[in-house]
Design a protein around this motif. Structure first.
Motif, PDB file in Angstrom:
ATOM      1  N   LEU A   3       0.897  -1.128  -0.005  1.00 48.64           N
ATOM      2  CA  LEU A   3       0.018   0.118   0.232  1.00 48.64           C
ATOM      3  C   LEU A   3       0.767   1.255   0.110  1.00 48.64           C
ATOM      4  CD1 LEU A   3      -2.663  -0.826   2.900  1.00 48.64           C
ATOM      5  CD2 LEU A   3      -2.940  -1.306   0.167  1.00 48.64           C
ATOM      6  N   ASP A   4       0.425   2.068  -0.518  1.00 48.72           N
ATOM      7  CA  ASP A   4       0.884   3.536  -0.597  1.00 48.72           C
ATOM      8  C   ASP A   4       0.692   4.416   0.361  1.00 48.72           C
ATOM      9  OD1 ASP A   4       1.669   6.523  -0.706  1.00 48.72           O
ATOM     10  OD2 ASP A   4       0.569   6.651  -2.756  1.00 48.72           O
ATOM     11  N   PRO A   5       2.295   4.468   1.474  1.00 50.97           N
ATOM     12  CA  PRO A   5       1.906   5.006   2.351  1.00 50.97           C
ATOM     13  C   PRO A   5       0.997   6.093   3.511  1.00 50.97           C
ATOM     14  CG  PRO A   5       3.984   5.153   1.895  1.00 50.97           C
ATOM     15  CD  PRO A   5       3.779   4.077   0.834  1.00 50.97           C
ATOM     16  N   ASN A   6       1.513   7.236   1.668  1.00 52.80           N
ATOM     17  CA  ASN A   6       0.032   8.515   1.895  1.00 52.80           C
ATOM     18  C   ASN A   6      -0.802   8.375   1.473  1.00 52.80           C
ATOM     19  OD1 ASN A   6       3.186   9.780   2.939  1.00 52.80           O
ATOM     20  ND2 ASN A   6       3.992   9.344   0.723  1.00 52.80           N
ATOM     21  N   PHE A   7      -1.067   7.249   0.900  1.00 54.41           N
ATOM     22  CA  PHE A   7      -3.005   7.854   0.258  1.00 54.41           C
ATOM     23  C   PHE A   7      -3.762   6.928   1.478  1.00 54.41           C
ATOM     24  CE2 PHE A   7      -6.492   5.466  -1.969  1.00 54.41           C
ATOM     25  CZ  PHE A   7      -6.712   6.565  -3.029  1.00 54.41           C
ATOM     26  N   HIS A   8      -4.747   7.418   2.378  1.00 49.82           N
ATOM     27  CA  HIS A   8      -5.486   7.248   2.645  1.00 49.82           C
ATOM     28  C   HIS A   8      -7.021   6.916   2.025  1.00 49.82           C
ATOM     29  CE1 HIS A   8      -3.436   8.761   6.423  1.00 49.82           C
ATOM     30  NE2 HIS A   8      -2.752   9.338   5.374  1.00 49.82           N
ATOM     31  N   SER A   9      -7.623   5.548   2.741  1.00 48.93           N
ATOM     32  CA  SER A   9      -8.998   5.827   1.823  1.00 48.93           C
ATOM     33  C   SER A   9      -9.870   4.767   3.546  1.00 48.93           C
ATOM     34  CB  SER A   9      -9.558   4.528   0.925  1.00 48.93           C
ATOM     35  OG  SER A   9      -8.433   2.909   1.703  1.00 48.93           O
ATOM     36  N   SER A  57      -6.181  10.047  -1.722  1.00 48.91           N
ATOM     37  CA  SER A  57      -6.705   9.195  -0.275  1.00 48.91           C
ATOM     38  C   SER A  57      -8.509   8.706  -1.401  1.00 48.91           C
ATOM     39  CB  SER A  57      -7.774  10.600   0.364  1.00 48.91           C
ATOM     40  OG  SER A  57      -8.267  11.117  -0.510  1.00 48.91           O
ATOM     41  N   GLN A  58      -9.310   7.625  -0.740  1.00 52.37           N
ATOM     42  CA  GLN A  58     -10.268   7.807  -1.080  1.00 52.37           C
ATOM     43  C   GLN A  58     -11.875   7.409  -0.394  1.00 52.37           C
ATOM     44  OE1 GLN A  58     -11.483   3.948  -3.715  1.00 52.37           O
ATOM     45  NE2 GLN A  58     -11.656   5.490  -5.446  1.00 52.37           N
ATOM     46  N   ILE A  59     -13.318   7.885  -0.899  1.00 49.40           N
ATOM     47  CA  ILE A  59     -13.835   7.854   0.644  1.00 49.40           C
ATOM     48  C   ILE A  59     -14.728   7.056   0.034  1.00 49.40           C
ATOM     49  CG2 ILE A  59     -14.905   8.691   2.963  1.00 49.40           C
ATOM     50  CD1 ILE A  59     -12.872  10.858   2.517  1.00 49.40           C
ATOM     51  N   VAL A  60     -15.131   6.062   0.668  1.00 49.29           N
ATOM     52  CA  VAL A  60     -16.538   5.705  -0.197  1.00 49.29           C
ATOM     53  C   VAL A  60     -17.876   6.122   0.965  1.00 49.29           C
ATOM     54  CG1 VAL A  60     -17.839   3.633  -0.463  1.00 49.29           C
ATOM     55  CG2 VAL A  60     -15.749   4.080  -0.614  1.00 49.29           C
ATOM     56  N   PHE A  61     -18.637   7.324   0.678  1.00 51.20           N
ATOM     57  CA  PHE A  61     -19.173   7.351   1.748  1.00 51.20           C
ATOM     58  C   PHE A  61     -20.997   7.313   1.832  1.00 51.20           C
ATOM     59  CE2 PHE A  61     -17.356  11.248   1.299  1.00 51.20           C
ATOM     60  CZ  PHE A  61     -17.209  12.031   2.394  1.00 51.20           C
ATOM     61  N   LEU A  62     -21.364   6.328   2.619  1.00 53.22           N
ATOM     62  CA  LEU A  62     -23.039   6.033   2.202  1.00 53.22           C
ATOM     63  C   LEU A  62     -23.963   6.781   3.244  1.00 53.22           C
ATOM     64  CD1 LEU A  62     -21.563   2.427   4.068  1.00 53.22           C
ATOM     65  CD2 LEU A  62     -22.098   2.652   1.799  1.00 53.22           C
ATOM     66  N   ASP A  63     -24.645   7.282   2.362  1.00 55.70           N
ATOM     67  CA  ASP A  63     -25.543   8.177   2.359  1.00 55.70           C
ATOM     68  C   ASP A  63     -26.634   7.411   2.828  1.00 55.70           C
ATOM     69  OD1 ASP A  63     -27.413   9.792   2.633  1.00 55.70           O
ATOM     70  OD2 ASP A  63     -27.701  10.191   0.607  1.00 55.70           O
ATOM     71  N   THR A  64     -27.434   7.297   4.153  1.00 58.56           N
ATOM     72  CA  THR A  64     -28.470   6.065   4.158  1.00 58.56           C
ATOM     73  C   THR A  64     -29.988   7.009   4.870  1.00 58.56           C
ATOM     74  OG1 THR A  64     -28.031   6.937   6.890  1.00 58.56           O
ATOM     75  CG2 THR A  64     -26.872   5.267   6.564  1.00 58.56           C
ATOM     76  N   PRO A  65     -31.090   6.441   4.768  1.00 61.13           N
ATOM     77  CA  PRO A  65     -32.275   6.781   5.213  1.00 61.13           C
ATOM     78  C   PRO A  65     -32.996   7.574   5.957  1.00 61.13           C
ATOM     79  CG  PRO A  65     -32.753   4.815   4.358  1.00 61.13           C
ATOM     80  CD  PRO A  65     -31.074   4.649   4.803  1.00 61.13           C
ATOM     81  N   GLY A  66     -33.058   9.138   6.490  1.00 61.95           N
ATOM     82  CA  GLY A  66     -33.804   9.562   7.430  1.00 61.95           C
ATOM     83  C   GLY A  66     -34.041   8.300   8.489  1.00 61.95           C
ATOM     84  N   ILE A  67     -33.816   8.688   9.818  1.00 59.38           N
ATOM     85  CA  ILE A  67     -34.433   7.427  10.956  1.00 59.38           C
ATOM     86  C   ILE A  67     -35.690   7.639  11.357  1.00 59.38           C
ATOM     87  CG2 ILE A  67     -33.552   6.430  12.994  1.00 59.38           C
ATOM     88  CD1 ILE A  67     -30.640   6.558  11.937  1.00 59.38           C
ATOM     89  N   HIS A  68     -36.836   7.863  11.013  1.00 55.29           N
ATOM     90  CA  HIS A  68     -38.177   8.131  11.692  1.00 55.29           C
ATOM     91  C   HIS A  68     -38.442   6.402  12.175  1.00 55.29           C
ATOM     92  CE1 HIS A  68     -38.464   6.581   7.739  1.00 55.29           C
ATOM     93  NE2 HIS A  68     -39.694   6.391   8.092  1.00 55.29           N
ATOM     94  N   LYS A  69     -40.209   6.748  12.957  1.00 54.31           N
ATOM     95  CA  LYS A  69     -40.892   6.015  13.430  1.00 54.31           C
ATOM     96  C   LYS A  69     -41.537   4.589  12.613  1.00 54.31           C
ATOM     97  CE  LYS A  69     -44.446   4.839  16.800  1.00 54.31           C
ATOM     98  NZ  LYS A  69     -45.542   5.136  17.351  1.00 54.31           N
ATOM     99  N   PRO A  70     -40.899   3.731  12.322  1.00 49.09           N
ATOM    100  CA  PRO A  70     -41.917   2.641  10.845  1.00 49.09           C
ATOM    101  C   PRO A  70     -42.636   3.167  11.557  1.00 49.09           C
ATOM    102  CG  PRO A  70     -39.820   1.949  11.995  1.00 49.09           C
ATOM    103  CD  PRO A  70     -40.238   2.621  13.034  1.00 49.09           C
ATOM    104  N   PRO A 177      -6.165   1.033   0.535  1.00 47.97           N
ATOM    105  CA  PRO A 177      -6.214   1.242  -1.005  1.00 47.97           C
ATOM    106  C   PRO A 177      -7.626   1.885  -1.962  1.00 47.97           C
ATOM    107  CG  PRO A 177      -7.648  -0.704  -0.479  1.00 47.97           C
ATOM    108  CD  PRO A 177      -7.036  -0.204   0.646  1.00 47.97           C
ATOM    109  N   GLN A 178      -6.925   1.526  -2.721  1.00 46.88           N
ATOM    110  CA  GLN A 178      -8.322   2.275  -3.372  1.00 46.88           C
ATOM    111  C   GLN A 178      -9.407   1.027  -4.225  1.00 46.88           C
ATOM    112  OE1 GLN A 178      -7.037   5.183  -6.683  1.00 46.88           O
ATOM    113  NE2 GLN A 178      -8.568   4.640  -8.243  1.00 46.88           N
ATOM    114  N   TYR A 179     -10.042   1.603  -3.704  1.00 45.98           N
ATOM    115  CA  TYR A 179     -11.438   0.028  -3.300  1.00 45.98           C
ATOM    116  C   TYR A 179     -12.122   0.267  -5.499  1.00 45.98           C
ATOM    117  CZ  TYR A 179     -10.958   0.065   0.997  1.00 45.98           C
ATOM    118  OH  TYR A 179     -10.321  -0.288   2.509  1.00 45.98           O
ATOM    119  N   TYR A 180     -11.868   2.077  -5.844  1.00 46.75           N
ATOM    120  CA  TYR A 180     -12.897   1.606  -6.826  1.00 46.75           C
ATOM    121  C   TYR A 180     -11.911   2.642  -7.781  1.00 46.75           C
ATOM    122  CZ  TYR A 180     -16.785   0.271  -4.390  1.00 46.75           C
ATOM    123  OH  TYR A 180     -18.117  -0.332  -3.316  1.00 46.75           O
ATOM    124  N   PRO A 181     -12.689   2.568  -9.652  1.00 49.45           N
ATOM    125  CA  PRO A 181     -11.683   3.451 -10.188  1.00 49.45           C
ATOM    126  C   PRO A 181     -12.074   4.672  -9.975  1.00 49.45           C
ATOM    127  CG  PRO A 181     -13.194   1.238 -11.543  1.00 49.45           C
ATOM    128  CD  PRO A 181     -12.886   1.554  -9.855  1.00 49.45           C
TER     129      PRO A 181
END
Length: 303
Positions: A3-9, A57-70, A177-181
């Motif tokens: 791994l590249d020691p300067n690459f964060h993911s 860097s590479q950051i994989v974000f997960l945008d989740t549904p707003g949490i509320h009473k079902p 690592p870089q997970y995605y292109p």
């Protein structure tokens, strides 16, 4: 592989109550629309994975549904989907709106966040909509609720402090690592994004119960020899009255939805698009497991 020691993911979940600006934030970070935006609650129904990549860097974000009473099986899916995003992540952004007071929904999420052993950021969004003198009061309301790793007041809409947040986040993520292109911005297929863009226009153009009673079923999506794309989709609603509203007088509303959605879809695909929409009544679809599964709300996901 070394791994590249300067690459964060890493993987970062964005959680919060409905309508705090999670999708607006994700779209700003990624630089294009992959999450639909609306002023109505419960806009996001699936975890939307957005990929940010730069030179180090590479950051994989997960945008989740707003949490509320079902209140139905769809709502239950959305809440479980949101909390499943907290598995196997490297950090969590808990987003609140500076325009809303802390409530039971926030406390519920905070209690869930206490169970994870990962950095948790408090993100106070929509600071452009309040008097700056109120910011310290808001921060004080939350500072004793959890031991936040960082607190960032931002405006996802205008970009205030977003770059500073990203710099901090990249520095805190592990070498990896870089997970995605580098040119890939989401793991969702084009059909999913197309359906979301159509639903976004319905959210923006309709009121009352209609936005929460609508789903989009992409029937076909075909690229022709000339490069143009033909798309056919059903708009599912709960009741006949909703169908009439969405079609509108002499089809005016449906035409407007189609025109606005087509423009965004063409921007997404980089091709000329022919979009054909139908409105179909499917009573009780939000509590029908087979329909929910066919629309991508899969209850078998490993929560």
């Amino acid at each position: 592989m070394d791994l590249d020691p300067n690459f964060h993911s890493g993987f970062v979940a964005i959680v919060g109550r409905p309508n705090v600006g999670k999708s607006t934030f994700l779209n700003r970070i990624i630089g294009q629309k992959i999450a639909i935006m609306s002023d109505k609650a419960q806009t996001t129904r699936n975890k939307i994975q957005g990929v940010y990549t730069d030179d180090d860097s590479q950051i994989v974000f997960l945008d989740t549904p707003g949490i509320h009473k079902p209140s139905n099986q769809l709502d239950d899916f959305m809440d479980k989907s949101a909390f499943s995003a907290l598995k196997d992540i490297d950090a969590v952004l808990f987003m609140i709106s500076a325009t809303e007071t802390r409530g039971a929904g926030d406390n519920f999420i905070i209690n869930q966040l206490k169970k994870i052993d990962k950095p948790v950021y408090l993100i106070i969004n929509k600071i452009d909509e309040i008097n700056p003198n109120k910011l310290l009061e808001i921060m004080d309301t939350y500072k004793r609720a959890l031991e936040w790793n960082e607190v960032f007041p931002i405006s996802a809409l205008q970009g205030n402090n977003v770059d500073e947040l990203m710099t901090n986040l990249k520095d805190k993520l592990p070498v990896g690592p870089q997970y995605y292109p580098e040119d890939e911005v989401t793991d969702h297929p084009e059909r999913f994004i197309v359906a979301e863009l159509i639903r976004e226009k319905i959210l923006s153009l309709t009121r009352q119960e209609i936005p929460y009673s609508v789903a989009i079923d992409i029937l076909s999506m075909k690229t022709k020899n000339n490069g143009n794309v033909d798309i056919q989709a059903d708009i599912l609603v709960d009741r006949p009255g909703q169908k009439g509203i969405l079609i509108g007088k002499q089809g005016a509303m449906l035409k407007k939805i189609g025109t606005l959605a087509r423009q965004d879809i063409e921007d997404l695909l980089g091709s000329k698009v022919y979009l054909k929409l139908w409105v179909k009544v499917q009573t009780g679809w939000r509590d029908n497991p087979s329909i929910l599964k066919s629309l991508g709300y899969n209850k078998k996901e490993n929560y």
